[in-house]
Design an enzyme around this catalytic site. Structure first.
Site, PDB file in Angstrom:
ATOM      1  NE  ARG A   1       8.078  -2.853  -4.781  1.00  0.00           N
ATOM      2  CZ  ARG A   1       7.760  -1.953  -3.822  1.00  0.00           C
ATOM      3  NH1 ARG A   1       8.596  -1.682  -2.838  1.00  0.00           N
ATOM      4  NH2 ARG A   1       6.592  -1.334  -3.861  1.00  0.00           N
TER       5      ARG A   1
ATOM      6  N   PRO B   1       0.817  -1.219   0.000  1.00  0.00           N
ATOM      7  CG  PRO B   1      -0.813  -1.572   1.620  1.00  0.00           C
ATOM      8  CD  PRO B   1       0.502  -2.094   1.127  1.00  0.00           C
ATOM      9  CD  GLU B   2       2.020   3.856  -3.720  1.00  0.00           C
ATOM     10  OE1 GLU B   2       2.645   4.917  -3.568  1.00  0.00           O
ATOM     11  OE2 GLU B   2       2.478   2.892  -4.344  1.00  0.00           O
TER      12      GLU B   2
ATOM     13  CE  LYS C   1       4.860   2.958   1.231  1.00  0.00           C
ATOM     14  NZ  LYS C   1       5.421   2.060   0.190  1.00  0.00           N
TER      15      LYS C   1
ATOM     16  CG  ASN D   1       6.605   0.116  -7.591  1.00  0.00           C
ATOM     17  OD1 ASN D   1       7.631   0.751  -7.802  1.00  0.00           O
ATOM     18  ND2 ASN D   1       6.290  -0.971  -8.273  1.00  0.00           N
TER      19      ASN D   1
END
Length: 280
Positions: A267, A2-3, A51, A178
């Protein structure tokens, strides 16, 4: 993963459901916390830190104390990692995930429950010692401690590091994942593998990062383009093989990881080879 805006929404949802309520029961389903019983404790607030999530609670008979004794405060620290989630459930609601994936169940006296599933991190610390678990984070893009000058200085401290890696480093600034990493690099016409020193307007990039997360934190679906209809939610992320919205060049997909890092996980990155020429 999650962002930061995702985690902010989870915290807001938890806070709305639990803040000010006493717990009727708690059920920690991890060995280190299996005997912990928070029945009678009051949830003071639920906040995000980058986060990370923090449920802050006060011991029985201390929530309304004027002295605010720090020894009577604890924080449930959790991190969703890749698979985790928190759900708020009413008294008659059924769980949406398999019971064996539940790591903690917090049930308020009014019957509302918060269930954490597949949490990557779950621990309980004195609130006064939260710094031990989140103190390493840089300024939070959605927090009261947001400091764009410090965030920029942190990024500049390693000018040769790839900007796409520096933006994901939560010690520089907390909250970028990401998706925002790819979108920010596109907006500033820099390839994610280019060094920090190659970013012509690093201050503008930091400011835009804050603006994007602020704009999206309360939205039901993320949009970084500001247009293009319901399907126009991103510039490059998730659009590999599709035409660039700027120049119509085919969006490319690749991976990026820290050079020579042990046990690293690369990533995904998406970029426009015309708007964001690879370094070298």
């Amino acid at each position: 993963m999650p962002e930061g805006d995702d985690v902010w929404r989870v915290a807001a949802r938890m806070h709305a459901a639990l803040a000010g309520k006493r717990l009727a029961s708690s059920d920690f389903r991890v060995p280190s916390l299996a005997t912990l019983d928070l029945s009678g404790w009051t949830v003071l607030e639920v906040v995000s830190r980058g986060k990370h999530l923090l449920h802050r609670l006060a011991a029985p008979d201390s929530a309304d104390s004027d002295d605010g004794a720090t020894e009577a405060r604890i924080s449930i620290h959790s991190h969703l990692k890749m698979e985790g989630s928190w759900q708020v459930l009413g008294p008659s609601d059924r769980w949406h995930k398999p019971a064996h994936t539940a790591r903690v169940v917090l049930k308020a006296e009014d019957g509302v429950s918060a269930v954490g599933f597949s949490l990557g991190i779950l621990e309980v610390v004195p609130t006064a010692e939260e710094g031990h678990v989140v103190g390493h984070l840089g300024p939070d893009l959605l927090g009261a401690d947001w400091d764009p000058e410090l965030a920029e200085a942190n990024l500049r401290s390693r000018p040769d590091r790839a900007i796409g890696l520096a933006l994901l480093d939560q010690q520089n600034l907390a909250g970028i994942g990401n998706i925002y990493r790819s979108e920010l690099c596109f907006l500033f016409r820099v390839h994610p593998a280019a060094p920090v020193a190659a970013v012509a307007d690093l201050s503008g990039l930091v400011t835009t990062a804050h603006r994007l997360l602020e704009a999206n934190k309360a939205r039901p679906s993320r949009n970084t383009t500001g247009g293009y209809g319901p399907r126009g939610d991103s510039w490059v992320y998730g659009r590999a093989g599709q035409p660039c919205r700027r120049c119509r060049t085919r969006i490319e997909h690749a991976t990026l990881g820290e050079p020579a890092a042990a046990l690293q996980r690369e990533r995904d990155i998406c970029y426009c080879p015309s708007c964001q020429p690879p370094p070298g």
